[in-house]
Design a protein around this motif. Structure first.
Motif, short mmCIF file in Angstrom:
data_model
loop_
_atom_site.label_atom_id
_atom_site.label_comp_id
_atom_site.label_asym_id
_atom_site.label_seq_id
_atom_site.Cartn_x
_atom_site.Cartn_y
_atom_site.Cartn_z
N ALA A 145 1.36 -0.81 -10.38
CA ALA A 145 1.10 -0.41 -9.00
C ALA A 145 0.18 0.80 -8.94
O ALA A 145 -0.75 0.86 -8.12
N LEU A 146 0.42 1.78 -9.82
CA LEU A 146 -0.44 2.96 -9.82
C LEU A 146 -1.87 2.59 -10.17
O LEU A 146 -2.82 3.05 -9.54
N ALA A 195 0.83 -1.21 0.00
CA ALA A 195 0.00 0.00 0.00
C ALA A 195 0.87 1.26 0.00
O ALA A 195 0.65 2.17 -0.80
N TYR A 253 -3.32 0.47 -7.16
CA TYR A 253 -3.45 1.10 -5.85
C TYR A 253 -4.06 2.48 -5.87
O TYR A 253 -4.42 3.00 -4.83
N LEU A 254 -4.17 3.11 -7.04
CA LEU A 254 -4.77 4.44 -7.04
C LEU A 254 -5.90 4.59 -8.06
O LEU A 254 -6.93 5.17 -7.76
N GLY A 269 2.37 1.79 -3.40
CA GLY A 269 1.42 2.34 -4.36
C GLY A 269 1.16 3.82 -4.11
O GLY A 269 1.19 4.63 -5.02
N PHE A 270 0.94 4.17 -2.83
CA PHE A 270 0.59 5.56 -2.53
C PHE A 270 1.77 6.51 -2.69
O PHE A 270 1.59 7.70 -2.93
N LEU A 297 4.18 6.15 -4.98
CA LEU A 297 4.71 6.19 -6.35
C LEU A 297 4.48 7.49 -7.11
O LEU A 297 5.42 7.99 -7.74
N PRO A 298 3.27 8.07 -7.09
CA PRO A 298 3.09 9.28 -7.91
C PRO A 298 4.10 10.37 -7.56
O PRO A 298 4.74 10.93 -8.45
#
Lengths: 385, 413
Positions: free
Chosen positions: B63-64, A252, B67-68, A255-256, A258-259
């Motif tokens: 992943a993006l 988690a 998870y988003l 994923g959070f 990464l941006p």
């Protein structure tokens, strides 16, 4: 302010004073918690922490030595000693009034003798020396209780840290939570960096259709509130068997994070000199080689800034840990969660709360002051372009 | 040491797996799939270069997406279904249930307050700190001390401020700073100055600022400048909305001035600050302002440094005083940075959860959306309404999202 032409502005003093005021205002709350974590429960609840530097009047509940220490003198049974040293209170205290019952805590002056009937007679001096005398033998296992109003000099103790770190108590101990937090944080910081670095390189230096769209997507995902992700992902984790646990929380956080990672790293990599990369290409280097041998080492500052961000964010996080990590057994609790629970169960025990909070704050603060340069650089790259 | 060992293994497996994936997939692409030799060498190199970006991007996109991006859609779907009935489609039933709950409107109201107060106060304090520390010798030390709360978790900050707000019974020494200060006021002249006059003046300044803002927003409409002043038609409703919002704030601040001057204050009684409805939200906001000011300061200070010296020198030669220089020369030049700071803090505010959860848990009318949502999800176990409130948060975020994407695209051209 505007001392450009060499003329010292009349506002200069005002500026210095306002900055000092601002800094003090900003530090004051943290210092309060820090000082409180070194005070005993009695001290914290009897006076404000800002008084802790001065001698202060306190109401103390003290106990004489146990009956096992009694001696026989001239047919009398005697217990004597210093009430302060025996109760681990600072030895420089000065007693102003004292008493032998919780209803009358100021009946006697120093030097008076209190008659406690069959429990004997006690004489207490201002410096804490006492002499307890009885005709019959003292019985029981504990000493007499004495209530004293005393001026004691400031005392600081490490006992709170001992309780919080080493006591092993299930409710107060932060040791386990500390290691759990560390276990969450390190993989959750390392893994996204690697994935993001490759993606950022592709977005910065490779040409392919849809690149602009992907960058826009990353910018969009940058602001998606992670609240949206909670239920669907928890359901997913439960469905594929990861459940609640470390693996889930690592994924988690990856994923959070990464941006921001991709965004920061791409912005940095785009600014690298084009010549180096094109020369390498002419010399026959593959993209993979360019990335690992040239771009990655050159991007170290950006990697460091993101690492600090992600570290602070995962270390300080409560929501993600609560949703993806902490199960009913509470074995995997993290520090933030432990502190919230302490707030519930021990809301008034400031010595435990303050110390626990400070244990959790200490590591980020060290990282912050050691790596501030990279943090600032990352902030600037992330928001100002 | 079991979880630590597990963590170590995960790092090794994760990092090793990532490197292995990138390395092996590149080798596979170059040597097996499209080898750069033989009769089709040239074509193969081109093909490999077409595929390679996606190899680099695949883990991130996966992943993006998972998870988003996927959760946005899934949450939208969940908000339209009923969990207890086995996930059947129920239309907008969750939303209508949500808007019938007073707690939801309380959360919305509080969130609006947070959205106005926290970004404004943090940016203002940050700008002040940035400007003041700009030219003094020990400015960097001062800055890093004001910046420090950024490293402290919301939960840690909540504990810090719970101590500040602590209350003891009236006959005991207060251990919370706020109550100690409060008890120092006894209703005399200093109390009048600090508790009535100063707040009233601040509110008056705010009201004047709002009135000026409304004037600026409405001026083109009144004088018909919009039609030939370069503004497009869609700015008209926007200006109307801004003016309406400003008018509401103006009305609020005027009302507050009146109440500040007339309210009877309970001097000498220690207050339980976090249970005073309406004002307790502000005590919670202070925590976030305390944290975010450092962020605003760092960014604005960099922007201030970036202002060309010539513009300031020219202003000095023309006889501008320091305040003119600050408000008329510096602030307009860093306006875009101020907007960025403002929106970034707005995003933080919209997601604020830990502070409210740790300090009041939404009691005493301090609920905010993120905590309301957590409440619905994990205490009431109502996934439908919880998802619906998450979607509300998403809707509030989306203007900023669109604006960010718009700016990013503009920049890339």
């Amino acid at each position: 302010m505007s001392s450009i032409a060499g003329s010292k502005s009349g506002l200069s003093w005002a500026v210095h004073i306002s900055v000092i005021a601002l800094v003090l205002l900003w530090l004051f709350p943290t210092v309060g918690l820090f000082v409180s974590s070194f005070r005993t429960a009695d001290q914290i609840s009897s006076s404000g922490w800002w008084d802790s530097m001065f001698k202060q009047e306190q109401n103390l509940v003290l106990r004489t030595a146990a009956p096992s220490t009694q001696k026989q003198e001239d047919g009398l049974y005697v217990i004597q000693g210093n009430i302060f040293t025996e109760n681990d209170v600072s030895t420089d205290g000065v007693i102003s009034r004292w008493g032998t019952s919780s209803r009358a805590i100021s009946d006697y002056a120093p030097g008076d003798t209190a008659d406690m009937g069959k429990d004997g007679r006690i004489t207490l001096q201002a410096n804490g020396d006492y002499r307890l005398v009885n005709d019959a033998e003292f019985t029981g296992s504990r000493g007499e209780r004495i209530f004293a109003t005393a001026k004691t000099p400031p005392v600081f103790t490490l006992n709170n840290y001992r309780t919080v770190l080493f006591s092993g108590s299930t409710t107060d101990s932060m040791a386990k939570a500390f290691f759990n937090t560390l276990t969450v944080t390190i993989p959750a910081t390392v893994i996204p960096i690697l994935i993001a670095a490759f993606a950022a390189y592709a977005l910065a230096w490779m040409r392919f259709p849809g690149r602009a769209l992907l960058i826009a997507l990353v910018v969009a995902l940058l602001v998606v509130p992670l609240q949206l992700a909670l239920i669907p992902l928890l359901r997913l984790h439960l469905a594929i068997g990861i459940g609640k646990g470390y693996l889930g929380v690592w994924l988690a956080h990856t994923g959070f994070g990464l941006p921001l990672a991709i965004y920061l790293l791409r912005n940095y990599m785009v600014g690298l000199p084009r010549d180096i990369i094109e020369n390498a290409k002419v010399d026959g280097a593959t993209d993979f080689q360019i990335f690992t041998k040239i771009v990655l080492p050159l991007s170290f500052p950006a990697l460091a800034s993101f690492a600090i961000f992600q570290f602070l964010w995962t270390w300080n996080d409560l929501l993600v840990a609560k949703v993806f990590l902490i199960d009913a057994t509470g074995e995997t609790t993290v520090m933030t969660n432990q502190i919230v629970e302490l707030l519930g169960t021990r809301g008034g025990n400031w010595e435990i709360l303050a110390t626990a909070a400070f244990v959790s704050i200490a590591v980020p603060l060290v990282v912050f002051f050691a790596m501030q340069r990279y943090l600032v650089r990352g902030l600037l790259a992330g928001s100002v372009k | 040491m079991h979880p630590a060992l597990q963590g170590l293994i995960t790092i090794i497996v994760g990092v090793g797996g990532c490197i292995g994936y990138f390395y092996v997939s590149n080798i596979f692409l170059d040597k097996v799939l499209f080898p750069a030799k033989g009769p089709h060498a040239g074509r193969n190199i081109n093909r490999a270069n077409l595929v390679r970006p996606w190899l680099f991007l695949f883990p991130a996109i996966f992943a993006l997406g998972l998870y988003l991006a996927y959760p946005v859609v899934a949450t939208l779907w969940l908000s339209l279904t009923d969990r207890s009935a086995g996930g059947v489609f129920v239309g907008l039933a969750n939303y209508s249930q949500m808007i019938s709950e007073p707690k939801f409107w309380e959360a919305i109201r509080n969130n609006m307050l947070w959205l106005i107060v926290v970004p404004a106060a943090s940016t203002a304090f940050g700008l002040l700190a940035a400007q003041l520390t700009d030219r003094i010798a020990w400015g960097n030390i001062a800055k890093s001390l004001i910046f420090m709360p950024m490293a402290i978790s919301f939960v840690g900050a909540s504990v810090i401020f719970k101590l500040v707000y602590d209350t003891r019974p009236a006959n005991q020494d207060q251990i919370g700073v706020l109550n100690a200060v409060w008890l120092a006021f006894d209703g005399g002249a200093p109390s009048f100055i600090f508790l009535r006059l100063v707040p009233a003046l601040i509110l008056l300044a705010f009201a004047a600022f709002m009135a000026y803002g409304i004037y600026l927003a409405l001026r083109p409409l009144i004088w018909g400048e919009a039609s030939h002043g370069g503004g497009s038609w869609w700015t008209v409703p926007l200006r109307g909305v801004v003016a309406l919002g400003g008018a509401w704030l103006l009305w609020l601040s005027l009302k507050s001035i009146f109440s500040v001057l007339t309210v009877t204050l309970p001097y000498g009684e220690p207050q339980t600050w976090l249970t005073i409805t309406f004002w307790n939200s502000f005590f919670l906001m202070v925590v976030l302002i305390w944290i975010q000011t450092g962020f605003a300061m760092v960014i604005l200070s960099a922007a201030l440094r970036g202002i060309p010296e010539e513009t300031i020198e020219a202003a000095i030669i023309d006889g501008a005083n320091p305040f003119d220089i600050f408000f008329k020369i510096k602030v307009p030049q860093i306006m875009s940075t101020i907007v960025v700071v403002w929106t970034t803090i707005t995003l933080v505010v919209l997601k604020v959860f830990d502070i409210v959860y740790a300090m009041t848990n939404g009691q005493w009318e301090t609920q905010v959306l993120a905590n309301y949502m957590f409440d619905k999800l994990f205490r009431a176990n109502d996934w439908g309404v919880g998802s619906a409130s998450a979607i509300v948060i998403m809707l509030l975020v989306s203007p900023i999202l669109i604006w960010n994407v718009y700016n990013a695209r503009k920049e890339m051209r």
